[in-house]
Design a protein around this motif. Sequence first.
Motif, PDB file in Angstrom:
ATOM      1  N   ILE A   1      24.923   0.463  94.547  1.00 15.15           N
ATOM      2  CA  ILE A   1      25.177  -0.617  95.408  1.00 15.15           C
ATOM      3  C   ILE A   1      24.200  -0.583  96.611  1.00 15.15           C
ATOM      4  CG2 ILE A   1      26.789  -1.862  96.804  1.00 15.15           C
ATOM      5  CD1 ILE A   1      28.928  -0.903  94.508  1.00 15.15           C
ATOM      6  N   ILE A   2      24.202   0.703  97.385  1.00 17.03           N
ATOM      7  CA  ILE A   2      23.337   0.859  98.499  1.00 17.03           C
ATOM      8  C   ILE A   2      21.921   0.572  98.157  1.00 17.03           C
ATOM      9  CG2 ILE A   2      22.745   2.571 100.116  1.00 17.03           C
ATOM     10  CD1 ILE A   2      25.329   2.232 100.774  1.00 17.03           C
ATOM     11  N   ASP A   3      21.463   1.363  97.006  1.00 16.74           N
ATOM     12  CA  ASP A   3      19.982   1.310  96.711  1.00 16.74           C
ATOM     13  C   ASP A   3      19.884  -0.342  96.546  1.00 16.74           C
ATOM     14  OD1 ASP A   3      19.967   3.935  96.771  1.00 16.74           O
ATOM     15  OD2 ASP A   3      19.661   4.207  94.481  1.00 16.74           O
TER      16      ASP A   3
ATOM     17  N   VAL B   1      26.702  -7.878  99.622  1.00 15.49           N
ATOM     18  CA  VAL B   1      25.304  -7.902  99.202  1.00 15.49           C
ATOM     19  C   VAL B   1      25.190  -9.146  98.253  1.00 15.49           C
ATOM     20  CG1 VAL B   1      23.475  -6.645  97.624  1.00 15.49           C
ATOM     21  CG2 VAL B   1      25.071  -5.248  99.077  1.00 15.49           C
ATOM     22  N   VAL B   2      26.176  -9.423  97.318  1.00 13.78           N
ATOM     23  CA  VAL B   2      25.978 -10.465  96.566  1.00 13.78           C
ATOM     24  C   VAL B   2      26.063 -11.780  97.245  1.00 13.78           C
ATOM     25  CG1 VAL B   2      26.872 -11.790  94.534  1.00 13.78           C
ATOM     26  CG2 VAL B   2      26.603  -9.241  94.489  1.00 13.78           C
TER      27      VAL B   2
ATOM     28  N   LEU C   1      31.363  -3.519 100.205  1.00 17.07           N
ATOM     29  CA  LEU C   1      29.603  -3.722 100.347  1.00 17.07           C
ATOM     30  C   LEU C   1      28.954  -4.531  99.116  1.00 17.07           C
ATOM     31  CD1 LEU C   1      27.332  -3.024 102.004  1.00 17.07           C
ATOM     32  CD2 LEU C   1      27.134  -0.571 100.543  1.00 17.07           C
ATOM     33  N   ALA C   2      29.489  -4.212  97.973  1.00 18.00           N
ATOM     34  CA  ALA C   2      28.897  -4.954  96.877  1.00 18.00           C
ATOM     35  C   ALA C   2      29.052  -6.469  97.052  1.00 18.00           C
ATOM     36  CB  ALA C   2      29.684  -4.538  95.600  1.00 18.00           C
TER      37      ALA C   2
ATOM     38  N   SER D   1      16.314  -3.594 105.356  1.00 16.07           N
ATOM     39  CA  SER D   1      15.053  -3.202 104.874  1.00 16.07           C
ATOM     40  C   SER D   1      13.981  -4.399 104.738  1.00 16.07           C
ATOM     41  CB  SER D   1      15.016  -2.735 103.510  1.00 16.07           C
ATOM     42  OG  SER D   1      15.489  -3.553 102.609  1.00 16.07           O
TER      43      SER D   1
ATOM     44  N   GLU E   1      12.839  -5.737 102.261  1.00 11.37           N
ATOM     45  CA  GLU E   1      13.040  -6.621 101.442  1.00 11.37           C
ATOM     46  C   GLU E   1      14.191  -7.672 101.720  1.00 11.37           C
ATOM     47  OE1 GLU E   1      12.751  -3.504 101.137  1.00 11.37           O
ATOM     48  OE2 GLU E   1      11.956  -2.636  99.490  1.00 11.37           O
ATOM     49  N   THR E   2      14.775  -7.520 102.964  1.00 12.11           N
ATOM     50  CA  THR E   2      15.708  -8.576 103.417  1.00 12.11           C
ATOM     51  C   THR E   2      15.168  -9.373 104.480  1.00 12.11           C
ATOM     52  OG1 THR E   2      17.710  -6.975 103.015  1.00 12.11           O
ATOM     53  CG2 THR E   2      17.992  -8.808 104.476  1.00 12.11           C
TER      54      THR E   2
ATOM     55  N   ARG F   1      25.962   4.522  94.807  1.00 12.46           N
ATOM     56  CA  ARG F   1      24.376   4.798  94.824  1.00 12.46           C
ATOM     57  C   ARG F   1      23.567   3.360  94.527  1.00 12.46           C
ATOM     58  NH1 ARG F   1      22.779   7.497  98.108  1.00 12.46           N
ATOM     59  NH2 ARG F   1      21.672   5.675  98.347  1.00 12.46           N
TER      60      ARG F   1
ATOM     61  N   THR G   1      11.665   2.460  94.669  1.00 11.17           N
ATOM     62  CA  THR G   1      11.038   1.238  94.043  1.00 11.17           C
ATOM     63  C   THR G   1       9.813   0.724  94.509  1.00 11.17           C
ATOM     64  OG1 THR G   1      12.872  -0.052  94.968  1.00 11.17           O
ATOM     65  CG2 THR G   1      13.204   0.815  92.789  1.00 11.17           C
TER      66      THR G   1
ATOM     67  N   LYS H   1      21.337  -3.918  90.405  1.00 12.20           N
ATOM     68  CA  LYS H   1      21.775  -2.840  90.617  1.00 12.20           C
ATOM     69  C   LYS H   1      23.254  -3.001  91.295  1.00 12.20           C
ATOM     70  CE  LYS H   1      18.330   0.559  90.921  1.00 12.20           C
ATOM     71  NZ  LYS H   1      17.501   1.478  91.608  1.00 12.20           N
ATOM     72  N   VAL H   2      23.463  -4.033  92.205  1.00 10.96           N
ATOM     73  CA  VAL H   2      24.581  -4.102  93.013  1.00 10.96           C
ATOM     74  C   VAL H   2      25.479  -4.541  92.103  1.00 10.96           C
ATOM     75  CG1 VAL H   2      25.663  -5.695  94.692  1.00 10.96           C
ATOM     76  CG2 VAL H   2      23.251  -4.545  95.061  1.00 10.96           C
TER      77      VAL H   2
ATOM     78  N   PRO I   1      16.424   4.437 100.309  1.00 11.48           N
ATOM     79  CA  PRO I   1      16.783   3.791  98.985  1.00 11.48           C
ATOM     80  C   PRO I   1      15.460   2.988  98.410  1.00 11.48           C
ATOM     81  CG  PRO I   1      18.700   3.531 100.188  1.00 11.48           C
ATOM     82  CD  PRO I   1      17.700   4.046 101.125  1.00 11.48           C
ATOM     83  N   GLU I   2      14.894   2.201  99.281  1.00 14.29           N
ATOM     84  CA  GLU I   2      13.964   1.353  98.949  1.00 14.29           C
ATOM     85  C   GLU I   2      12.695   2.106  98.444  1.00 14.29           C
ATOM     86  OE1 GLU I   2      15.479   1.157 101.902  1.00 14.29           O
ATOM     87  OE2 GLU I   2      14.086   0.645 103.475  1.00 14.29           O
TER      88      GLU I   2
ATOM     89  N   LEU J   1      21.043  -2.796  97.667  1.00 16.77           N
ATOM     90  CA  LEU J   1      20.994  -3.657  98.951  1.00 16.77           C
ATOM     91  C   LEU J   1      19.657  -3.166  99.738  1.00 16.77           C
ATOM     92  CD1 LEU J   1      22.264  -4.654 101.493  1.00 16.77           C
ATOM     93  CD2 LEU J   1      22.936  -2.841 102.283  1.00 16.77           C
ATOM     94  N   TYR J   2      19.154  -2.019  99.602  1.00 16.58           N
ATOM     95  CA  TYR J   2      18.036  -1.821 100.504  1.00 16.58           C
ATOM     96  C   TYR J   2      16.917  -2.195  99.414  1.00 16.58           C
ATOM     97  CZ  TYR J   2      20.446   0.463 104.001  1.00 16.58           C
ATOM     98  OH  TYR J   2      21.236   0.668 105.009  1.00 16.58           O
ATOM     99  N   GLN J   3      16.949  -2.175  98.207  1.00 14.70           N
ATOM    100  CA  GLN J   3      15.806  -2.752  97.491  1.00 14.70           C
ATOM    101  C   GLN J   3      16.002  -4.291  97.068  1.00 14.70           C
ATOM    102  OE1 GLN J   3      16.495   0.037  94.068  1.00 14.70           O
ATOM    103  NE2 GLN J   3      16.003   1.908  95.434  1.00 14.70           N
ATOM    104  N   LYS J   4      16.945  -4.907  97.407  1.00 15.64           N
ATOM    105  CA  LYS J   4      17.221  -6.226  97.005  1.00 15.64           C
ATOM    106  C   LYS J   4      17.232  -6.332  95.548  1.00 15.64           C
ATOM    107  CE  LYS J   4      16.387 -10.441  99.500  1.00 15.64           C
ATOM    108  NZ  LYS J   4      17.606 -11.002  99.612  1.00 15.64           N
TER     109      LYS J   4
ATOM    110  N   TYR K   1      19.628  -7.122  93.014  1.00 16.88           N
ATOM    111  CA  TYR K   1      21.036  -7.700  92.428  1.00 16.88           C
ATOM    112  C   TYR K   1      21.630  -6.682  91.261  1.00 16.88           C
ATOM    113  CZ  TYR K   1      20.393 -10.594  96.563  1.00 16.88           C
ATOM    114  OH  TYR K   1      20.409 -10.992  97.903  1.00 16.88           O
TER     115      TYR K   1
END
Lengths: 222, 217, 287, 376, 376
Positions: free
Chosen positions: A176-178, B71-72, B67-68, C57, C59-60, A174, C160, A187-188, C156-157, A180-183, A185
């Motif tokens: 990690i995915i969140d 993203v990073v 995935l982690a 999203s 955000e990206t 959760r 927030t 959380k990731v 997810p976005e 990603l979409y919320q940008k 980091y």
Amino acid sequence: MNVLDFARAFFTDSAHWHGYDGIPTRFAEHVGYSLEALVIAAVIGLPVGLVTGHYGRGGNTLALIATAGRALPSFGLLVLMVIWLGLGTLPVMIPLVVLAVPPILVTTYEAVRSVDPSPVDAARGMGMPEARVLFQVELPVALPLIYSGLRTAAIQIVSTATIAAYVGLGGIGRYIIDGLYQKDYEKVVGGATLVAGLALVTLAVFWAVSRLTVSPGVRRSG
Amino acid sequence: MNGFFDLPSDLQHSYLGLVGLHLREALLPVLAGLIVSLPVAQLCVRFRWIYPPVLGITTVLYAIPSLAFFVVLIDYFGQSETTVMVPLALYSLVVLVPAIVDGVRSVPPETLAAAQAMGFGPVRRYLQVQLPIAVPAIIAGLRVATVSSISLVSVGMLIGNQGALGNMLYDAQTYERSALAVNSVLTIGALGVLADGALVLVRVLLTPWMPKKGAGR
Amino acid sequence: SSDGGTNDNPLTGGKASGDSVVVGSNNFPESNLLADIYGEALKAKGIKVTYKQNIGSRETTYGLIKNGSVSVMPEYNGALLAHLDQKAAPKTLEETTKAVNAELDSRLMLLDPSSAQAKDSVTVNAETAKKYHLTEKSSIADLKDVAKDLVIGASPEFQTRRQGLVGLKSVYGVEFKSFKALDVGGPLTRAALKNDDVQVADIFTTDPKISEEKFVVLQDPQNLFGFQNVQPLVHKGTLSQEGVAALNAVSAKLDTETLLKLDTQLQAEKKDPMDVAKAWLKSVGLG
Amino acid sequence: MIRIESVTKRYPDGTVAVDRLSLEIPDRAITVLVGPSGCGKTTTLRMINRMVEPSEGSILLDGQDIRQQPVNTLRRSMGYVIQNAGLFQHRTILDNIATVPRLLGWNKQKARARAAELMERVGLDSALAKRYPYQLSGGQQQRVGVARALAADPPVLLMDEPFSAVDPVVRKGLQDELLRIQEELGKTIVFVTHDIDEAIKLGTKVAVLRTGGRLAQFAPPAELLSAPADSFVEDFLGADRGIRRLSFFPADGLALETAPVVPVDADAGEIASRATAPYLLVTGSDGRPLGWSEPDKLTAGAVDREQLLDYGRPFLPATDSLRTALDGAVLSPTGWAVAVDGEGRAVGVVSQQVIGEAIRDAHSRVAERADAKAGR
Amino acid sequence: MIRIESVTKRYPDGTVAVDRLSLEIPDRAITVLVGPSGCGKTTTLRMINRMVEPSEGSILLDGQDIRQQPVNTLRRSMGYVIQNAGLFQHRTILDNIATVPRLLGWNKQKARARAAELMERVGLDSALAKRYPYQLSGGQQQRVGVARALAADPPVLLMDEPFSAVDPVVRKGLQDELLRIQEELGKTIVFVTHDIDEAIKLGTKVAVLRTGGRLAQFAPPAELLSAPADSFVEDFLGADRGIRRLSFFPADGLALETAPVVPVDADAGEIASRATAPYLLVTGSDGRPLGWSEPDKLTAGAVDREQLLDYGRPFLPATDSLRTALDGAVLSPTGWAVAVDGEGRAVGVVSQQVIGEAIRDAHSRVAERADAKAGR
Ligand SMILES: Nc1ncnc2c1ncn2[C@@H]1O[C@H](COP(=O)(O)OP(=O)(O)OP(=O)(O)O)[C@@H](O)[C@H]1O
Ligand SMILES: Nc1ncnc2c1ncn2[C@@H]1O[C@H](COP(=O)(O)OP(=O)(O)OP(=O)(O)O)[C@@H](O)[C@H]1O
Ligand SMILES: [Mg+2]
Ligand SMILES: [Mg+2]
């Protein structure tokens, strides 16, 4: 900001420690999915591996199944299962089990196969029934390798269970995915750290279990 | 447009184009992993104390979800193939380093002693004796690394369609075309099995000196 | 270092940005469709176009267009504003346009807005509507007392964003039992809402499923989801005058009804977005 | 008694491992199967406890076909010992030994008590009971293997090259131990080896097999040495056949001469009185031999020990064989062997010539017995 | 010549594997290092080619410290053969053998030609050239190991228990082969074994080491057998010391009697003329022995071959030792040994008594030589 800063920020934010999106909840969810998948995979993989290993047959078939299992993309299976079966835990369990069965199956087979044949021979020679030969002679010696197969499977499950988040389930994924979409980091990185931590815990658990259940005679000579 | 191999336009690729892209994204990291892990493994063999920590670190890295990593890494490499490939290369290290170390260590001590006694220097001994004998173990590692790399590329879909064949999964979902997902899963699976078969073939060709199956035991 | 910064990042795969226009899209079908429409309109003018779809999203994507990896993005002005300024609460389209232009990065510009609107919305499923006597006339505020029993699902976005849980709480005082992260008004969200896995969801107002499944879209009197006009966002200097004109021409033809119609073709009739885009452009004489 | 009746074993791949083999394995004795690698020894042994089933022929145990009882019951009535012992590495020594009793349903306590008893019997220190196999030397492991096979007191013991993985010194100890145990317990033992010396040392009867699983000769070892059936057996027995055969002739019948033995403090008269012998054996005050001397080189009261000739290796007439006596005689520059008692005191001397006569006598006694048996 | 000068090896963990060892290893001869497991044999051998560096002391090769030349040059001048051959499993037999020549920079063709030559020398069929090690038997692999060590014609050969993993019959063949090769090529060989029989068979000189890496005795094998330095060496040599020592005494000096040899078709007169001997050896028309008979039981022209006594195993005076002769005498019920020529024709007989005297003579000759050497 580097990765460590993100992690610190994540773990020091008290908002991350309670509620349905809190670390304890997510961690427990993750452990739950992982355990369930591991148990299912073990229930499938162990008996088949033990029996085929004992009789020394079917190694090629197992290798083929294992390769196929490894080749199927977990993520793809997940999406496919969600399309076919809709939301829920089942579509997540299927890819996780497909992922975990090959290492369990193959190592169990190999573990039993590679037991020194002379004690097995001696056991038969003294009139031990086959089932006892398997459980009392081969299994105890094969145990460390079998554990290593289970451990590999467990680590892969723990890591891959994060994809459950993609289809709306909880777990550490959760974050990690969140993220990603919320940008986000924090959380990731926090999620990744939690997964790595859980992997370490898994390693520790396996180490402890193996300490407790593997005969010192096998541990020291193997 | 609903043939099994017809893809939605937003994938920007034909089916074969995606296959090619997928193989590139999956195989380049394994190759990079191999190039890096050879010296690393040799260090682990030379200095035994390095091996346990290396194993520990790689195991933890392996546990971190791809995935982690993606993203990073977006931060450093953007939403690009590189971002997908870097973690895959790391994962392949996790498999390849122990495989090579075990392979090199499995060279019988008599063989090494014989080489030393014949006046092989360390480099020659590594290249002409240890490495060739470790080939089966290395390829066994490569098989695992390659197959899982091929399977993992699909996750790249989540970071802006960088998952090659995995990108079909997104369309399968949003356009509710399950055939696309089936296609994706089967194609990736088939690629994995084929790559595995190819590596087995390479092993057979490279190691005429291995006892044939059945002759052993 | 969170969004690319000012240095032009060569690693983002936008290698075509030198001589061709990179049209990007967010990870939901309508965005893909809009990208196709704008992109094909440019192509019709002989401009070279590369697509970079499903990026993710806002955000990206905002980071990517800022640093030039992407040249054109179909945007929704209100959503963009919300991304740029969490606190903004414009009351009119003009206010929105003004506010968003003020917040926009200096390297970017917005072209003419179209009249087509595709808003996020707070939508409840039929069961919930029945249970709590909610109708199309009901407002989000009506959830205030019952929200503690409801689960909301969205991308997810949403969690927030101001145009999400944040705004729902601050503007309407609505706090849900829990939040379930799904996709951007996509199949997961629709399915979850339909199956009552969630009782409330963020569904695009242009979603044909709304009428199909008898979902009830709640009114947004406080304009939390603001004005969501489709409006191309462009990285300055990547588009010729002719290109700008082409995109503005498209925007002029687009309206909410059209969008709904095209979305239906996409989702219900399962047509390929590119085909839908081309067909529509042709029908309005822009293709 | 175990009777192997015209047994043939053909493996699925066509290999004929054993070819029409018939053997009567005597009770309460060690029967050794010996032969070159691949001649079917292991196959034969394993057919006795049905780990391999014969393709043709049958095997009788006390007159009954072994196929008539359940296979595991049969196996539990036969101890089985193999090379490297085949110990269970995950069990302690004690539990390894207690395996068969436990299989037979004994309770843990009784099985362990029995195991402890057997450890003593095979010469294992009870301190080893709680150890695991990896903590034992090869020889100790092999002892555990024997103890484990003996645990349920089976009348039959099958042993497949049990000692071939240990070094020669330890091996000799294990062989002696086995002979002792056999004497004490009177088991029927079938022992496989490819070492002819081991076969001769241990076997009451020895079956020599040739490649292809055919029997070349089945006879007591002395007979094997004196009358090999054909050149295959002769070659297999190797050189030294005559001398090795002497092991079967005891030295206790040798006529010892005491006259040439003089104490170091003998006076001139005594020396002179014994000077008929070509050499005199000088003994110390404790009666132990010091060395040989020609009588005329011996001066009463002033024996130069440095000048004495080596007396070789003495033998014990009561337990040693003519082989040892001959070796002693051959080793000594005088050609005389020295006989000693248990304390090492010289009890007499014997010339190589007398030993030679004793050997001839022994030969003729054997020949007479053979003649009598043949009814001649 | 290789001189080991007061060399001590202490491993990092404190184990003293070799303790102040000094040895002069003669050129063009086989020097055997023997001793119980762990006594430092391998360590000593490996110090010679610097695979292990001494902690103290030095090793000289032709008077020069071995540390003075580059280590790989030194090693390439010494062949090294080990247990299980240590072959390169990934190379064909031919390429295995060609390894050192290739290292020395020979071109491929020349190296392979040399390898083919060596395969013949060590008795390997050229059909094996293209095979891989796993396709060879243990004995063949060991031969490849020897060939590989010889490939660059090094003056020195170091061999570490090379034959201990093969079965006794093959092992004997390899030992004979090694002796032949040594005779043909005259290499300086240092050979490690823990088998005393092998040491005695192969060694020109034998160094017996005791646990802790100290030298117990360094002597030619015959001397070892006749005069073990202490009880450790004596125990290590085992029983049969006397008889085994006879291997070093040739049988060619034995006084053969021809009188007791009568052809099977001899007439009564001839038989009567020879009847002074207690037994007569009857030979066939081809001159080969048939068996012994007492003269009075022999009827001219009607010899019952069945009734003849076994003549044991004949010996070849030219090549056999007193050990074989004695064995033949002891094996025969008459106490006489039969001497034959290369074709197996009886050339004479000799009584055990005469052999006994020959043994005593041999003893005294050795003693004289020893005295002479000691300056006595
Ligand atoms: N399971 C089997 N399948 C086919 N052939 C076999 C099998 N087991 C043994 N053989 C063959 O049967 C023959 C006899 O084998 P066996 O093991 O009885 O010989 P052995 O005398 O015990 O030899 P060794 O001294 O090497 O132990 C050999 O040629 C062997 O290769
Ligand atoms: N690398 C090492 N480090 C520490 N101790 C060692 C090492 N190599 C050998 N030793 C020890 O040195 C002693 C002599 O070893 P070495 O291998 O020379 O014996 P060996 O006579 O060849 O024995 P074997 O007959 O078993 O081969 C042994 O106690 C051994 O354990
Ligand atoms: Mg066998
Ligand atoms: Mg050694």
